[in-house]
Enzyme design. Structure first.
Site, mmCIF file in Angstrom:
data_model
loop_
_atom_site.group_PDB
_atom_site.id
_atom_site.type_symbol
_atom_site.label_atom_id
_atom_site.label_comp_id
_atom_site.label_asym_id
_atom_site.label_seq_id
_atom_site.Cartn_x
_atom_site.Cartn_y
_atom_site.Cartn_z
ATOM 1 C CB ILE A 19 -0.891 0.005 1.250
ATOM 2 C CG1 ILE A 19 -1.762 -1.246 1.307
ATOM 3 C CG2 ILE A 19 -1.767 1.257 1.295
ATOM 4 C CD1 ILE A 19 -2.467 -1.447 2.638
ATOM 5 N N GLY A 20 0.648 2.177 -0.917
ATOM 6 C CA GLY A 20 1.440 3.400 -0.967
ATOM 7 C C GLY A 20 2.774 3.287 -1.670
ATOM 8 C CD GLU A 93 -3.446 0.527 -8.927
ATOM 9 O OE1 GLU A 93 -3.019 1.169 -7.948
ATOM 10 O OE2 GLU A 93 -4.303 0.979 -9.721
ATOM 11 C CG LEU A 154 0.745 8.469 8.210
ATOM 12 C CD1 LEU A 154 1.838 8.802 9.217
ATOM 13 C CD2 LEU A 154 -0.559 8.151 8.918
#
Length: 222
Positions: A19-20, A93, A154
């Site tokens: 993730i990210g 993806e 974040l």
């Protein structure tokens, strides 16, 4: 022995990472090159399954909703794998493989997904592999340190991700590493091209260029 892509289907490349890790950024770059079809992670489907935000429910109560969510993830990723496209390259993806080998594996290890639920997901996955055209010709692994991706998470401040703890990100990183980098977890059904995605996203053009030179241009020439 791995088979080459058949003439009636595009070269299928699955973009994987934590993730990210920058999957969407990488795919936006790739889409500009032309002659590619990009199937983005179906976030909107996960956020609206007949009015239910399954992604948010998963993060609110993983014990209750992990099976529901991963069942739908497997379906929507299967749709991406099998949807027709007319270009030479199909980019995914994430894939059904990372859904099973990384995310379902994480739920199993943590005891969040009950053993019978895990067995059902796994049986569906094995049937899909055997009966459906879900072959991948190459994995692109956007390799990142967990500290880097956690900071990105974040900053982007997606509502569903606000409850994700760093330990979850770190554990997912280790599973991705074991599967795609160290090759000691499950099978890896295609070669892996690793990109250093720790690089600042504003300066990652060189890494993208290396992929274009070593993969896309060579495959176009074939």
């Amino acid at each position: 022995m791995r088979r080459a892509p058949s003439l009636d289907r595009p070269c299928t490349i699955a973009v994987e990472g934590n993730i990210g890790s920058g999957k969407s950024t990488f795919l936006r770059h790739i889409e500009k090159l032309g002659n590619v079809t990009v199937f983005s992670e179906p976030l909107e489907k996960w956020r609206n399954c007949q009015g239910h935000n399954l992604l948010d429910l998963l993060y609110q109560d993983p014990q209750r909703y992990s099976f529901t969510f991963q069942s739908y993830v497997q379906l929507t990723l299967l749709q991406a794998h099998t949807q027709k496209c007319s270009t030479k390259f199909r980019f995914l993806e994430r894939s059904i493989f990372s859904a099973r080998y990384c995310f379902v594996e994480k739920l199993r290890r943590d005891g969040i997904m009950a053993s019978p639920e895990y067995s059902v997901i796994d049986e569906w996955f094995k049937w899909i592999k055997q009966e459906q055209a879900v072959g991948v010709d190459l994995f692109v692994y956007l390799r990142t340190d967990p500290e880097v991706v956690y900071e990105r998470i974040l900053k982007r401040d997606r509502a569903e991700e606000r409850k994700v703890p760093f330990e979850y990100i770190k554990s997912l990183h280790e599973i991705h590493e074991d599967w795609l980098y160290h090759k000691r977890l499950y099978e890896c059904p295609a070669p892996v091209f690793t990109i250093d995605a720790n690089v600042d996203l504003g300066m990652i053009g060189d890494e993208y260029g290396r992929f274009e030179d070593q993969v896309l241009k060579k495959r176009v020439a074939v």
